[in-house]
Write a protein that holds these residues in place. Structure first.
Motif, mmCIF file in Angstrom:
data_model
loop_
_atom_site.group_PDB
_atom_site.id
_atom_site.type_symbol
_atom_site.label_atom_id
_atom_site.label_comp_id
_atom_site.label_asym_id
_atom_site.label_seq_id
_atom_site.Cartn_x
_atom_site.Cartn_y
_atom_site.Cartn_z
ATOM 1 N N THR A 39 14.690 12.973 5.514
ATOM 2 C CA THR A 39 14.064 12.096 6.518
ATOM 3 C C THR A 39 12.593 11.817 6.208
ATOM 4 O O THR A 39 11.807 11.556 7.109
ATOM 5 C CB THR A 39 14.167 12.746 7.915
ATOM 6 O OG1 THR A 39 13.511 14.011 7.880
ATOM 7 C CG2 THR A 39 15.607 12.917 8.334
ATOM 8 N N ASP A 40 12.226 11.852 4.915
ATOM 9 C CA ASP A 40 10.826 11.642 4.554
ATOM 10 C C ASP A 40 10.464 10.173 4.363
ATOM 11 O O ASP A 40 9.359 9.850 3.949
ATOM 12 C CB ASP A 40 10.483 12.443 3.299
ATOM 13 C CG ASP A 40 11.325 12.050 2.094
ATOM 14 O OD1 ASP A 40 12.147 11.117 2.207
ATOM 15 O OD2 ASP A 40 11.170 12.689 1.044
ATOM 16 N N GLY A 41 11.394 9.280 4.632
ATOM 17 C CA GLY A 41 11.119 7.848 4.516
ATOM 18 C C GLY A 41 11.343 7.283 3.125
ATOM 19 O O GLY A 41 11.267 6.074 2.932
ATOM 20 N N LYS A 42 11.600 8.129 2.134
ATOM 21 C CA LYS A 42 11.853 7.658 0.775
ATOM 22 C C LYS A 42 13.320 7.273 0.627
ATOM 23 O O LYS A 42 14.165 7.662 1.419
ATOM 24 C CB LYS A 42 11.504 8.746 -0.238
ATOM 25 C CG LYS A 42 10.043 9.139 -0.250
ATOM 26 C CD LYS A 42 9.804 10.243 -1.241
ATOM 27 C CE LYS A 42 8.357 10.720 -1.188
ATOM 28 N NZ LYS A 42 8.145 11.887 -2.055
ATOM 29 N N GLU A 43 13.591 6.510 -0.413
ATOM 30 C CA GLU A 43 14.977 6.136 -0.714
ATOM 31 C C GLU A 43 15.681 7.296 -1.403
ATOM 32 O O GLU A 43 15.149 7.863 -2.359
ATOM 33 C CB GLU A 43 15.016 4.898 -1.610
ATOM 34 C CG GLU A 43 14.586 3.632 -0.904
ATOM 35 C CD GLU A 43 15.552 3.233 0.211
ATOM 36 O OE1 GLU A 43 16.774 3.395 0.051
ATOM 37 O OE2 GLU A 43 15.059 2.762 1.254
ATOM 38 N N TRP A 44 16.822 7.655 -0.937
ATOM 39 C CA TRP A 44 17.650 8.710 -1.523
ATOM 40 C C TRP A 44 19.067 8.156 -1.674
ATOM 41 O O TRP A 44 19.946 8.443 -0.860
ATOM 42 C CB TRP A 44 17.655 9.948 -0.624
ATOM 43 C CG TRP A 44 16.327 10.614 -0.515
ATOM 44 C CD1 TRP A 44 15.357 10.380 0.414
ATOM 45 C CD2 TRP A 44 15.808 11.605 -1.393
ATOM 46 N NE1 TRP A 44 14.269 11.169 0.184
ATOM 47 C CE2 TRP A 44 14.522 11.941 -0.929
ATOM 48 C CE3 TRP A 44 16.300 12.250 -2.523
ATOM 49 C CZ2 TRP A 44 13.722 12.881 -1.554
ATOM 50 C CZ3 TRP A 44 15.506 13.192 -3.131
ATOM 51 C CH2 TRP A 44 14.233 13.495 -2.645
ATOM 52 N N PRO A 45 19.320 7.348 -2.714
ATOM 53 C CA PRO A 45 20.625 6.695 -2.835
ATOM 54 C C PRO A 45 21.798 7.668 -2.992
ATOM 55 O O PRO A 45 22.908 7.357 -2.580
ATOM 56 C CB PRO A 45 20.483 5.811 -4.074
ATOM 57 C CG PRO A 45 19.300 6.327 -4.809
ATOM 58 C CD PRO A 45 18.420 6.999 -3.806
ATOM 59 N N GLY A 46 21.564 8.842 -3.531
ATOM 60 C CA GLY A 46 22.661 9.790 -3.708
ATOM 61 C C GLY A 46 22.847 10.741 -2.545
ATOM 62 O O GLY A 46 23.781 11.537 -2.529
ATOM 63 N N ALA A 47 21.962 10.668 -1.567
ATOM 64 C CA ALA A 47 22.036 11.595 -0.441
ATOM 65 C C ALA A 47 22.791 10.965 0.724
ATOM 66 O O ALA A 47 22.708 9.770 0.973
ATOM 67 C CB ALA A 47 20.633 11.982 0.007
#
Length: 79
Positions: free
Chosen positions: A20-28
């Motif tokens: 939930t840090d605002g970054k993109e995490w496509p695999g999460a």
């Protein structure tokens, strides 16, 4: 936990959420995992769900005991 109220399962349910840090995490993604309680007769305790799910381990000792061990430990500097 029961399946349709018929059988008790001694498993831990661990839920993992997307960061939930605002970054993109496509695999999460949010997912749920089930773990059996890994235990052998020589172990003192079961791993808790948070320990199993996060891969961290809680040390079940008193702080005073560990402080005493640290005070008694011998330290070698520059060896």
């Amino acid at each position: 936990m029961t399946i349709s109220g018929r059988r008790s399962l001694p498993y831990m349910m661990v839920m993992h959420q997307k960061p939930t840090d605002g970054k993109e995490w496509p695999g999460a993604h949010f997912h749920i995992e089930f773990y059996p309680p890994y235990r052998t007769p020589d172990k003192l305790k079961y791993l808790a769900g948070c320990e199993t799910g996060a891969g961290t381990f809680v040390n079940d000792t008193l702080p005073e005991e560990k402080a005493k061990e640290l005070r008694e430990a011998k330290t070698t500097v520059g060896a």
